[in-house]
Each structure stands twice: as C-alpha cells, then as structure tokens.
Design a protein around this motif. Sequence first.
Motif, mmCIF file in Angstrom:
data_model
loop_
_atom_site.group_PDB
_atom_site.id
_atom_site.type_symbol
_atom_site.label_atom_id
_atom_site.label_comp_id
_atom_site.label_asym_id
_atom_site.label_seq_id
_atom_site.Cartn_x
_atom_site.Cartn_y
_atom_site.Cartn_z
ATOM 1 N N ALA A 114 0.808 -1.214 0.000
ATOM 2 C CA ALA A 114 0.000 0.000 0.000
ATOM 3 C C ALA A 114 0.848 1.274 0.000
ATOM 4 C CB ALA A 114 -0.932 -0.010 1.201
ATOM 5 N N ILE A 115 2.052 1.205 -0.544
ATOM 6 C CA ILE A 115 2.926 2.377 -0.585
ATOM 7 C C ILE A 115 2.320 3.418 -1.521
ATOM 8 C CG2 ILE A 115 5.236 3.228 -1.161
ATOM 9 C CD1 ILE A 115 5.251 1.361 1.230
ATOM 10 N N GLN A 116 2.176 4.652 -1.034
ATOM 11 C CA GLN A 116 1.632 5.734 -1.849
ATOM 12 C C GLN A 116 2.723 6.625 -2.416
ATOM 13 O OE1 GLN A 116 -1.360 7.849 0.508
ATOM 14 N NE2 GLN A 116 -2.808 7.099 -1.005
ATOM 15 N N ASN B 159 27.279 11.004 1.662
ATOM 16 C CA ASN B 159 26.246 11.063 2.695
ATOM 17 C C ASN B 159 24.895 10.843 2.030
ATOM 18 O OD1 ASN B 159 28.120 11.885 4.745
ATOM 19 N ND2 ASN B 159 28.083 13.921 3.841
ATOM 20 N N TYR B 160 24.137 9.911 2.569
ATOM 21 C CA TYR B 160 22.811 9.610 2.044
ATOM 22 C C TYR B 160 21.751 10.148 2.992
ATOM 23 C CZ TYR B 160 25.108 6.314 -1.093
ATOM 24 O OH TYR B 160 25.902 5.741 -2.042
ATOM 25 N N GLY B 161 20.727 10.769 2.435
ATOM 26 C CA GLY B 161 19.598 11.230 3.230
ATOM 27 C C GLY B 161 18.699 10.063 3.586
ATOM 28 N N PRO B 162 17.775 10.251 4.520
ATOM 29 C CA PRO B 162 16.858 9.171 4.892
ATOM 30 C C PRO B 162 15.873 8.873 3.764
ATOM 31 C CG PRO B 162 16.303 11.187 6.048
ATOM 32 C CD PRO B 162 17.567 11.464 5.308
ATOM 33 N N PHE B 163 15.347 7.664 3.768
ATOM 34 C CA PHE B 163 14.387 7.197 2.766
ATOM 35 C C PHE B 163 12.996 7.308 3.373
ATOM 36 C CE2 PHE B 163 12.761 3.296 0.285
ATOM 37 C CZ PHE B 163 12.347 4.082 -0.771
ATOM 38 N N ASP B 164 12.164 8.190 2.820
ATOM 39 C CA ASP B 164 10.824 8.462 3.349
ATOM 40 C C ASP B 164 9.752 7.841 2.476
ATOM 41 O OD1 ASP B 164 11.770 10.095 5.463
ATOM 42 O OD2 ASP B 164 12.002 11.767 4.068
ATOM 43 N N LEU B 165 8.778 7.207 3.122
ATOM 44 C CA LEU B 165 7.645 6.577 2.435
ATOM 45 C C LEU B 165 6.347 6.980 3.114
ATOM 46 C CD1 LEU B 165 8.883 2.875 2.488
ATOM 47 C CD2 LEU B 165 9.114 4.445 0.588
ATOM 48 N N THR B 166 5.269 6.973 2.366
ATOM 49 C CA THR B 166 3.937 7.032 2.970
ATOM 50 C C THR B 166 3.153 5.839 2.449
ATOM 51 O OG1 THR B 166 3.002 8.420 1.224
ATOM 52 C CG2 THR B 166 3.911 9.557 3.153
ATOM 53 N N PHE B 167 2.267 5.328 3.277
ATOM 54 C CA PHE B 167 1.475 4.173 2.880
ATOM 55 C C PHE B 167 0.077 4.264 3.469
ATOM 56 C CE2 PHE B 167 3.669 3.033 6.778
ATOM 57 C CZ PHE B 167 2.739 2.328 7.518
ATOM 58 N N LEU B 168 -0.875 3.672 2.745
ATOM 59 C CA LEU B 168 -2.238 3.557 3.258
ATOM 60 C C LEU B 168 -2.263 2.503 4.345
ATOM 61 C CD1 LEU B 168 -4.309 3.618 -0.038
ATOM 62 C CD2 LEU B 168 -4.486 5.251 1.830
ATOM 63 N N VAL B 169 -2.963 2.787 5.421
ATOM 64 C CA VAL B 169 -3.046 1.850 6.537
ATOM 65 C C VAL B 169 -4.295 0.998 6.350
ATOM 66 C CG1 VAL B 169 -3.211 1.638 9.046
ATOM 67 C CG2 VAL B 169 -1.868 3.489 8.033
ATOM 68 N N ASP B 170 -4.121 -0.307 6.417
ATOM 69 C CA ASP B 170 -5.273 -1.201 6.244
ATOM 70 C C ASP B 170 -6.176 -1.165 7.469
ATOM 71 O OD1 ASP B 170 -4.743 -3.941 7.898
ATOM 72 O OD2 ASP B 170 -2.855 -3.076 7.202
ATOM 73 N N GLU B 171 -7.386 -1.655 7.289
ATOM 74 C CA GLU B 171 -8.436 -1.565 8.316
ATOM 75 C C GLU B 171 -8.057 -2.229 9.638
ATOM 76 O OE1 GLU B 171 -12.172 -3.690 7.443
ATOM 77 O OE2 GLU B 171 -13.119 -1.738 7.695
ATOM 78 N N GLU B 172 -7.286 -3.297 9.574
ATOM 79 C CA GLU B 172 -6.899 -3.997 10.800
ATOM 80 C C GLU B 172 -5.511 -3.575 11.307
ATOM 81 O OE1 GLU B 172 -7.558 -8.192 10.553
ATOM 82 O OE2 GLU B 172 -9.499 -7.900 9.588
ATOM 83 N N LEU B 173 -4.937 -2.544 10.706
ATOM 84 C CA LEU B 173 -3.636 -1.990 11.089
ATOM 85 C C LEU B 173 -2.491 -2.999 10.956
ATOM 86 C CD1 LEU B 173 -4.682 -0.008 14.297
ATOM 87 C CD2 LEU B 173 -4.514 0.859 11.974
ATOM 88 N N VAL B 174 -2.643 -3.972 10.084
ATOM 89 C CA VAL B 174 -1.629 -5.023 9.953
ATOM 90 C C VAL B 174 -0.320 -4.453 9.417
ATOM 91 C CG1 VAL B 174 -1.043 -7.186 8.780
ATOM 92 C CG2 VAL B 174 -3.332 -6.850 9.702
ATOM 93 N N ASN B 175 -0.391 -3.638 8.351
ATOM 94 C CA ASN B 175 0.859 -3.119 7.795
ATOM 95 C C ASN B 175 1.516 -2.096 8.731
ATOM 96 O OD1 ASN B 175 -1.034 -1.115 7.262
ATOM 97 N ND2 ASN B 175 -0.595 -0.985 5.076
#
Length: 171
Positions: free
Chosen positions: A44-46, A75-91
């Motif tokens: 569910a990565i957005q 020097n590497y910057g941090p890797f940022d992601l956003t994702f949709l959270v499933d109904e049961e919060l599993v991810n």
Amino acid sequence: MPYSTNISFNADSTSTLVPNLNFVNPAGFKLLIDRKKYPNAEYAIQTAALPDMSADGAPLNLPQRNITAMPDKINYGPFDLTFLVDEELVNYKEIHDWMLGLVTENDTKTERKTRDLTLQIYSSSNNVIREIQFVDAYPIVLSSLPFDTTVTDPQYLVAAVTFNYSYFKFL
C-alpha cells in the motif's frame, strides 16, 4: 565502500544521446521490502522519495581563503515513504514491531534486523526498467495515526515511515 561502479571521467566519443527519451512516470513504482517477514507492509505504498545524496569535501583553511578538497565520503539522506493503513492496522503493526524489535531483541548471527528494500521503477508499458536497492535498511520513524470524528468525508489513514540504510545502488 561495498558498492562500486566503473566510472570514467574521460571523454568517450562512443557515447551519444538518445533522441527519443521517455520520461519517468512518478506514479510508476513499487517497493519490495521482504515478503516472508513483512508481507503486508509493501503493498500500500503511496509515495516514495529517492533520497538526496551529498559528497562534502574537507575544508582546507588557508591564510587568505578557505577552499574545499575533493570529497571522500558520500552522505545519504533518509528514505521516506507514505502508505495507506489497512483496516486492521496489519501493515502499520509490521513496521511498529520491526522498530520495537530493533530495540528490544538481542542481536544474533542468524537473524538480521535490517532488510534490503528494492524500489522498482516502471516504464510507460508497466515493465520494470530500473531497480534501486537500499542496503541494510531499518525504520527509524513511524508517524502517528490521526483518528478524527469530525471528518465528514471518509479519508483513509496514511502513515509515514522513515528508513535509515547503509547506501543505495542501481541494479
């Protein structure tokens, strides 16, 4: 550095520009984490942002001016992601438990706490054309989940996660 490429700064008469380049579709990507250990976190990565990279040189202090020497470290910057959270919060829970395990579980030689993440870039025909691997990644920030009863239109919860890693490389 464990990752190296054969880079030459010599001018090469055989390299030419390709006249009909297609451009990257910012929505054409997929992130692979680890299907065996974290099967729900990757689907569910957005958004995913390829991190910045810098090469700072050492300052040389001279009497009349300061100059910078050629860089010797990346020097590497941090890797940022956003994702949709499933109904049961599993991810969300998978990332939460991974972070908790980084702190609470003892290090063993048989169990790796880090994972390699692979960002796949798709062509306009939905074929994988490039893969970028983040080596030895682990989550360091997991955002809050803002529950709100005043929302009139349903908006699905989105969480953000930030990963540290050793380096990234193009496969």
